[in-house]
Structures are given as structure tokens and as C-alpha cells.
Write a protein that holds these residues in place. Structure first.
Motif, short mmCIF file in Angstrom:
data_model
loop_
_atom_site.label_atom_id
_atom_site.label_comp_id
_atom_site.label_asym_id
_atom_site.label_seq_id
_atom_site.Cartn_x
_atom_site.Cartn_y
_atom_site.Cartn_z
N GLN A 25 -6.93 -6.51 -0.52
CA GLN A 25 -6.69 -5.51 0.52
C GLN A 25 -6.51 -6.19 1.88
OE1 GLN A 25 -6.79 -2.01 0.64
NE2 GLN A 25 -6.88 -1.87 -1.59
N LEU A 30 -2.49 -2.79 -0.24
CA LEU A 30 -2.72 -3.69 -1.36
C LEU A 30 -1.59 -4.72 -1.43
CD1 LEU A 30 -4.82 -4.02 -3.62
CD2 LEU A 30 -3.32 -2.71 -5.10
N GLY A 110 -9.22 -7.48 -4.96
CA GLY A 110 -8.99 -6.40 -5.90
C GLY A 110 -9.01 -6.91 -7.33
N ALA A 142 -2.46 1.48 -10.12
CA ALA A 142 -3.28 2.70 -10.15
C ALA A 142 -3.58 3.22 -8.74
CB ALA A 142 -4.58 2.44 -10.90
N GLN A 143 -3.76 2.32 -7.77
CA GLN A 143 -4.09 2.72 -6.40
C GLN A 143 -2.85 3.06 -5.55
OE1 GLN A 143 -4.77 -0.23 -7.84
NE2 GLN A 143 -6.95 -0.61 -7.81
N GLY A 144 -1.68 2.99 -6.10
CA GLY A 144 -0.45 3.27 -5.35
C GLY A 144 0.57 2.17 -5.59
#
Length: 161
Positions: A25, A30, A110, A142-144
Motif C-alpha cells: 500500500q 495498491l 499486502g 480482490a481489493q480493486g
């Protein structure tokens, strides 16, 4: 009586491959670097400043007898460097390529991601065009989305252009 441990299923182990990337991050976004070019991940520590250095070079540190420059990932990528990161999560990713090491301070580490080459899209249009642009492309996670980084360009290593 059965043990609760025996009734749990272990999470599948995902092996690192040539297509593995380490995500991290920076300012709420990300990013990822090829795992093959990540030497290690260290806790943030005190650095020795370098007078007259580039604005994104935080300083240098000693790492097992070598002097390693450490860059601020936020500044290098033109992100907001005022927003605070959790100091307990801040790390320095040691990037290695062709015998050279460069540290990159990131807000948090991450997961490993494993995009197939066909899943990597070009960097979004509208980014400021610059000759040392380190973003190779983006991939859905998954987070974008994660921006995939070109380590030689990111670290301004010779022959990166």
C-alpha cells in the motif's frame, strides 16, 4: 471428543511462481513489484540523509555491509506524502536487480498476487506522461486494482529506458 484443530481445514498453500508479485500500500493505493526482484522486507529504521539528493531519496542505510539507498514510495510515484501511514505497518522493501539494491519505503505490505499475463491491462490513460514512468500496467485484485511496477524504472537504474 474431537479436537477443534482436527476439524479445521488448512488454507491452501499458494507457491510463488515467476508470475508472483508482492503487493503493498502507498497512500491508500495498491502497487506490486515482481517477487523475483524483492530481496527482503525490513522494518523501517533510521536512515542517514544524503545532502543534495533527489526529493524522493530518504537516505541510505547499511544492510549487511552494503550501503543501500532508500526511496520514499509515495514521493517517487507522485502520491500525497502528507497522509499518515500507521508507523507499525511501514516497511522497506529491498528491491534487487543486476546486483544493485534499492529500498522502497511503503505504508504496508499486502499479499502475493499471481496475475496471468493476459490479465494485465495497460496503465490507465490520463496519467502524467513522463519518461521514467514506472507503472507497467494494472491488474484486478480482490481489493480493486493493483498497479504493477517496473523495478528498473522505479529505481532509476541504468538501462531502464
Amino acid at each position: 471428543m474431537t479436537s477443534s484443530l482436527s476439524s479445521r481445514r488448512a488454507a491452501p498453500v499458494i507457491e510463488a511462481t515467476e508470475q508472483s508479485w508482492l503487493s503493498f500500500q502507498l497512500a491508500g493505493q495498491l502497487y506490486a513489484a515482481p517477487l523475483a526482484q524483492v530481496g527482503e522486507v525490513l522494518r523501517d529504521s533510521e536512515l542517514t540523509p544524503v545532502p543534495g539528493a533527489a526529493h524522493d531519496l530518504l537516505g541510505i542505510r547499511h544492510l549487511r555491509g552494503q550501503i543501500v539507498p532508500v526511496m520514499d514510495g509515495r514521493r517517487r510515484l507522485g502520491l500525497d506524502d502528507r497522509a499518515g501511514a500507521d508507523p507499525a505497518q511501514v516497511r522497506v522493501v529491498i528491491l534487487s536487480l543486476a546486483g544493485q539494491q534499492v529500498g522502497l519505503r511503503v505504508d504496508a505490505i499486502g499479499d502475493l498476487i499471481h496475475p496471468a499475463p493476459a490479465d494485465i491491462a495497460p496503465a490507465p490513460p490520463g496519467r502524467a506522461a513522463r519518461p521514467d514512468e514506472p507503472v507497467l500496467g494494472v491488474v484486478s485484485v480482490a481489493q480493486g486494482f493493483a498497479a504493477l511496477l517496473d523495478v528498473p524504472r522505479l529505481c532509476r537504474l541504468p538501462g531502464a529506458d
